[in-house]
Design a protein around this motif. Sequence first.
Motif, PDB file in Angstrom:
ATOM      1  N   SER A 101       1.135  -1.062  -0.074  1.00  0.00           N
ATOM      2  CA  SER A 101      -0.167   0.014  -0.208  1.00  0.00           C
ATOM      3  C   SER A 101       0.634   0.777   0.167  1.00  0.00           C
ATOM      4  O   SER A 101       1.354   1.623   0.989  1.00  0.00           O
ATOM      5  N   PHE A 144       5.891   5.000   9.291  1.00  0.00           N
ATOM      6  CA  PHE A 144       4.695   6.342   9.058  1.00  0.00           C
ATOM      7  C   PHE A 144       6.308   7.692   9.221  1.00  0.00           C
ATOM      8  O   PHE A 144       7.200   8.248  10.047  1.00  0.00           O
ATOM      9  N   LEU A 149      -0.189   3.950  -0.190  1.00  0.00           N
ATOM     10  CA  LEU A 149      -1.023   5.014   0.224  1.00  0.00           C
ATOM     11  C   LEU A 149      -1.186   5.022   2.066  1.00  0.00           C
ATOM     12  O   LEU A 149      -0.488   5.630   2.770  1.00  0.00           O
ATOM     13  N   ARG A 150      -0.815   3.863   2.471  1.00  0.00           N
ATOM     14  CA  ARG A 150      -1.045   3.293   3.840  1.00  0.00           C
ATOM     15  C   ARG A 150       1.260   3.492   4.338  1.00  0.00           C
ATOM     16  O   ARG A 150       1.328   3.323   5.117  1.00  0.00           O
ATOM     17  N   HIS A 151       2.074   3.149   3.242  1.00  0.00           N
ATOM     18  CA  HIS A 151       3.425   2.926   4.037  1.00  0.00           C
ATOM     19  C   HIS A 151       3.839   1.548   4.269  1.00  0.00           C
ATOM     20  O   HIS A 151       3.980   1.528   5.234  1.00  0.00           O
ATOM     21  N   SER A 152       3.121   0.961   3.312  1.00  0.00           N
ATOM     22  CA  SER A 152       3.250  -0.240   4.667  1.00  0.00           C
ATOM     23  C   SER A 152       3.237  -2.134   3.267  1.00  0.00           C
ATOM     24  O   SER A 152       2.457  -1.760   2.136  1.00  0.00           O
ATOM     25  N   THR A 187       5.887  -1.581   8.448  1.00  0.00           N
ATOM     26  CA  THR A 187       4.924  -0.440   8.203  1.00  0.00           C
ATOM     27  C   THR A 187       5.637   1.505   8.496  1.00  0.00           C
ATOM     28  O   THR A 187       6.833   1.371   9.362  1.00  0.00           O
TER      29      THR A 187
END
Length: 151
Positions: A74, A103, A76-79, A101
């Motif tokens: 993802s 953040f 979008l979620r940087h995962s 992940t």
Amino acid sequence: MSSPATSNYAVESAVIKAPLTSVWHLIKLGDFSKWWSALQSSGPASAGISNEADVFEWKFKDGTTLHVKQEEHSSLRHSISYSVLTAEPALSYSSVISTITLFAVTSGAEEGSTFVQWTGSFSSDADVGVLEDGKYKRREALADLAKAVKA
């Protein structure tokens, strides 16, 4: 006598003093050997290894070979999540799904840095030694990732 109950979940994290975009650029399963010192090579698995898409081969310097499948990615979620399909030598447990992940740290002393969390959810047959090994390897890899971003 039964063995003590253990949590089959491992989590390691680090703050990397680099912007999220610089770190996220390195989080590709086929490129892990560019920054993780334990890996000799990483790249697409050979044809015939699996009928699944997005399968990569990780060859470790200790002689272990893993075929890992990207389960989710993802932007979008940087995962990114991946599972181990095969291992040579064979693993002592049935399965593991790992997730990395990222953040962005947006305020405070570490503003502009990236918080990275690397989890592993192991099958119930994984023992304490497996969890400790996973913890150690994730810590080592996160330190390598921090070095790679600074290079």
